[in-house]
Design an enzyme around this catalytic site. Structure first.
Site, PDB file in Angstrom:
ATOM      1  N   GLU A   1       6.793  -8.280  12.694  1.00 41.50           N
ATOM      2  CA  GLU A   1       7.356  -6.926  12.696  1.00 41.50           C
ATOM      3  C   GLU A   1       7.993  -6.551  14.044  1.00 41.50           C
ATOM      4  O   GLU A   1       7.811  -5.444  14.544  1.00 41.50           O
ATOM      5  CB  GLU A   1       6.274  -5.902  12.312  1.00 41.50           C
ATOM      6  CG  GLU A   1       5.744  -6.114  10.912  1.00 41.50           C
ATOM      7  CD  GLU A   1       4.663  -5.114  10.518  1.00 41.50           C
ATOM      8  OE1 GLU A   1       4.622  -4.723   9.336  1.00 41.50           O
ATOM      9  OE2 GLU A   1       3.860  -4.727  11.395  1.00 41.50           O
TER      10      GLU A   1
ATOM     11  N   ASP B   1      -7.699  -3.555   3.796  1.00 37.65           N
ATOM     12  CA  ASP B   1      -7.413  -2.141   4.075  1.00 37.65           C
ATOM     13  C   ASP B   1      -6.762  -1.472   2.867  1.00 37.65           C
ATOM     14  O   ASP B   1      -6.489  -0.271   2.899  1.00 37.65           O
ATOM     15  CB  ASP B   1      -6.542  -1.978   5.316  1.00 37.65           C
ATOM     16  CG  ASP B   1      -5.261  -2.805   5.270  1.00 37.65           C
ATOM     17  OD1 ASP B   1      -5.239  -3.852   4.602  1.00 37.65           O
ATOM     18  OD2 ASP B   1      -4.279  -2.417   5.925  1.00 37.65           O
TER      19      ASP B   1
END
Length: 761
Positions: A329, A422
């Protein structure tokens, strides 16, 4: 040969294992033969082990001392009751455990195998021993049996992000100890990110003085508008002495720690501490919210000097072979607008900014290799050319891992579809806030880390799998445990026992062992999520009729249900659905209600009995319901795009054809899209529907989709704004949004399209 024998023994003994309710081991051994009788462990029991098995022997003694108040006295090999033997025929990390009426014999070829044998023996002992000084009993029995066991994969990992939220060293040690119980052998410690730098670097004290603290933290979800903050300074870090303490503890648990120092992206905390590391040289804050940011390390010589100095302090702290350098990213906007970066691209004859990232990773790898270590990076390190000796963590799906393995690089599989803890684990609306997605226990268990696209030689590069826990929405230790357990049980079994070869048979067996394992988690004071008694519903279609099937994964339970507020009944067969219906249900055992209430609404529209085809299958990460999910009468969650009703497509233009079976009068056709730019999901800009009426005339409607609120979750589109007509075939064309523009989360990547139920009236 010994592996073949183990497989034969597995086939011979598996029925014994599955039918025995007393032996509930996770992960499941490769083979087990249960005998009659027990062996008793008490104060008189003696033990023998040589120095090579000291970690295993000491662990067993410490376990008994903490749980029962006594340890085993040492004796000679001839006289001891529990004996560790070196057996070169055992595979690496494998063991043979023989419990008879007079002795326990453990055979292993290495320290790891002996340690895992002790973890199996530990699970055979009463769960209450897990709690310190929990019992005054001085005698315990274990069943007589023989186990031959070894891991399917050499890398069995779990990750913890301590940058978004910080957890002290004592909790990190507890986290590591829980991995050891499940025969996991790698702990991936995510130590630096935009929201906090968590490791002391003595040469650069500002990293922890400034970079370890942010001024405030986002309240609620990133997608909430307006965004709110708590106004409280937050942070923390580990001193190098604390790091050494955790590493030393991990060694007693047979766990290797892999530290992650993020680069070139996710560097905002570091650049805040030393602004000259960025392309602009400007002071920027430690990030107070989540996501991906434009400020990344600038590939200047002073940046490389900084990173080499940091790594020179990090590497000696961690004796394992790997250093994780991130690589994910990294937005390229700063590099595109940086004169130095553009000149470097020309000077090094690089194609573009992706090539510049590859150059960056290559340089770091050369330095790390020179110190006798290897690098791991997220699958973005493939872009622009993979560093020669790098290992790839494939997170955006399986493709990165497939590409790397075909280039003869080692791979650790950790795709978002099956390994991101998550994500939500239940569709219950009272779940604590999570980043999004939907990853139930069942889906984790279904994971196969070896893609079908790889041949036998390429598959050898798949080292194993890893569960990841990113902590943007996980501020407390209790919530960490809630998100990890029980999904880690499934991940440990995939890694150790291997992926299921018969899911319909294996998953119920695994689930019954999870139910028994909860007693051990209770004794360990682990705050696990308990969804053992949830109900699953599924639409079935047969001979033009629609049925709704209810099931619960635990054995020996009843389901009581009601349809449209009718009298409550005991469920025995699929329920016939002939109109709009609301079904409520509960799980019972001997008239005691277990778990939470279940409800489902089914809209009986004209497409529910139709046939559907799509030009391209949904992405495997978001395909749980299959194409039938689009016409099964059930709408997806209003908040979670990862459930089995939403179908996700990454960058694909869609053509969906619905065959109603005969000419049918229709009045409206409606669908909806998920729109959540923060996680790369965009509603399409337009779509069209075409069909032929009963006279053979083609009718086409086009619709421009305007999303006034860029963060609107629920984009509903009514495609037929006209009078009714008859048709048999309906075709929808849905172009993908396209590439995500610069300055937005996921810039430069393809957008996702998520589509829900297509309702035909």
């Amino acid at each position: 040969m010994r592996n073949i024998l183990a497989v034969i023994l597995t086939l011979y003994c598996i029925n014994v294992f599955s039918q025995n309710t007393e032996v509930e081991l996770i992960p499941k051994p490769q083979s087990i033969e249960l005998k009659t009788g027990t062996f008793t462990i008490d104060k008189k029991t003696t033990i023998y082990f040589e120095s090579e098995f000291e970690i295993a022997g000491n662990f067993l003694n410490d376990f008994l001392q903490n749980g029962a108040g006594f340890s085993l006295k040492k004796a000679s090999e001839k006289k001891a009751d529990i004996i560790f033997k070196n057996d070169a025929s055992q595979p690496s990390e494998g063991y043979f455990l023989d419990i008879s009426d007079s002795k326990i014999v453990i055979k292993a070829s290495d320290a790891s195998g002996a340690f895992y044998a002790v973890q199996t023996l530990r699970q055979l002992l009463p769960p209450q021993l897990e709690a310190k000084d929990s019992t005054k009993e001085q005698s315990f029995t274990v069943p007589q049996l023989m186990i031959t066991d070894f891991p399917k994969f050499q890398y069995r990992g779990m990750h913890l992000d301590v940058s978004r939220h910080f957890f002290d060293k004592e909790f990190v040690k507890k986290y590591i100890a829980n991995l050891a119980l499940l025969k996991m052998n790698r702990f991936h410690w995510h130590l630096t990110d935009d929201q906090g730098w968590r490791i002391e670097i003595k040469k650069y004290p500002e990293l922890t003085k400034k970079g370890a603290f942010r001024e405030e933290t986002l309240i609620g979800h990133y997608e909430d508008k307006p965004q709110l903050y708590d106004g409280k300074r937050y942070g923390g870090f580990y001193t190098q002495e604390e790091i050494k303490e955790v590493v030393a503890f991990a060694a007693t648990q047979n766990i290797t720690i892999i530290p992650e120092i993020e680069m070139p992206g996710h560097a905002q905390a570091a650049i805040h501490s030393y602004p000259e590391l960025g392309c602009t040289g400007e002071q920027i804050p430690v990030a107070t919210t989540w996501g991906v940011f434009e400020d990344i390390f600038c590939p200047k010589e002073e940046t490389f000097t900084f990173l080499e100095n940091v790594l020179s302090e990090v590497m000696p702290l961690f004796p394992g072979e790997y250093i994780h350098i991130g690589g994910d990213e990294a937005l390229k906007l700063r590099w595109k607008n940086c004169a130095h970066c553009q000149q470097l691209i020309q000077d090094k004859n690089l194609v573009d900014e992706h090539g510049l990232q590859s150059y960056f990773i290559h340089r770091i790898e050369e330095f790390v290799n020179s110190k006798g270590k290897k690098i791991i990076g997220w699958d973005e390190i493939l872009e622009g050319g993979l560093a020669p000796n790098a290992t790839v963590m494939s997170w955006r799906g399986l493709q990165g891992g497939i590409d790397a393995a075909k280039q003869n690089h080692d791979v650790i599989m950790t795709p978002v579809s099956h390994c991101y803890f998550d994500y939500y684990q239940s569709e219950n609306l009272d779940e604590p806030t999570a980043i999004g997605g939907f990853l139930p226990l069942k889906k984790v268990y279904s994971f196969n880390p070896i893609p079908a696209e790889l041949n036998q030689e390429q598959a050898k590069h798949i080292l194993g799998a890893q569960g990841n826990l990113w902590t943007e929405y996980i501020p407390t230790e209790k919530q960490v445990e809630y998100m990890v357990f029980p999904r880690i049980l499934a991940m440990s079994e995939v890694d150790w026992s291997g992926p299921s070869k018969n899911f319909e048979k294996d998953y119920p067996d695994f689930f019954s062992r999870v139910e028994g394992f909860m007693k051990r988690l209770d004794a360990l004071d682990i705050n696990y999520a308990n969804y053992l008694y949830e109900i699953e519903g599924e639409i079935l279609k047969e001979n033009g009729q629609v049925f709704y099937e209810l099931s619960t994964p635990t054995k020996g339970k009843q389901i009581h249900y009601s349809i449209n507020n009718s009298e409550i009944q005991v469920y025995s067969k699929p329920i016939l659905i002939e109109k709009d219906s609301k079904i409520t249900a509960n799980v019972f055992k001997e008239d005691e209600k277990l778990g939470r209430d279940f409800s489902e609404e089914i809209k009986y529209h004209k497409g529910i009995t139709a046939e559907i085809s799509i030009n391209i299958p949904p992405n495997p990460a978001y395909a749980a319901g299959g194409k039938e999910a689009l016409i099964n009468g059930i709408s997806g969650s209003n908040k979670r795009y990862g459930d089995k009703e939403w179908l996700g497509f990454w960058g694909d233009d869609l053509e969906i054809t619905i065959d109603l079976g005969k000419d049918t009068e229709i009045h409206s056709l409606e669908t909806r899209f998920f729109n959540s730019p923060g996680v790369w999901i965009y509603s399409p800009k337009e779509l069209s529907v075409s069909c032929k009426n009963s006279e053979g005339k083609e009718i086409t409607y086009s619709k421009e989709i305007l999303v006034e609120d860029s963060n609107k979750i629920d984009v509903i589109v009514d495609l037929l704004e006209t009078k009714s007509f008859k048709t048999r075939f309906i075709k929808l064309k849905i172009p993908n949004y396209g590439m995500i523009p610069d300055g937005l989360q996921g810039a430069g990547h393809k957008a996702w399209t998520f589509i829900d139920e297509i309702i035909i009236k």
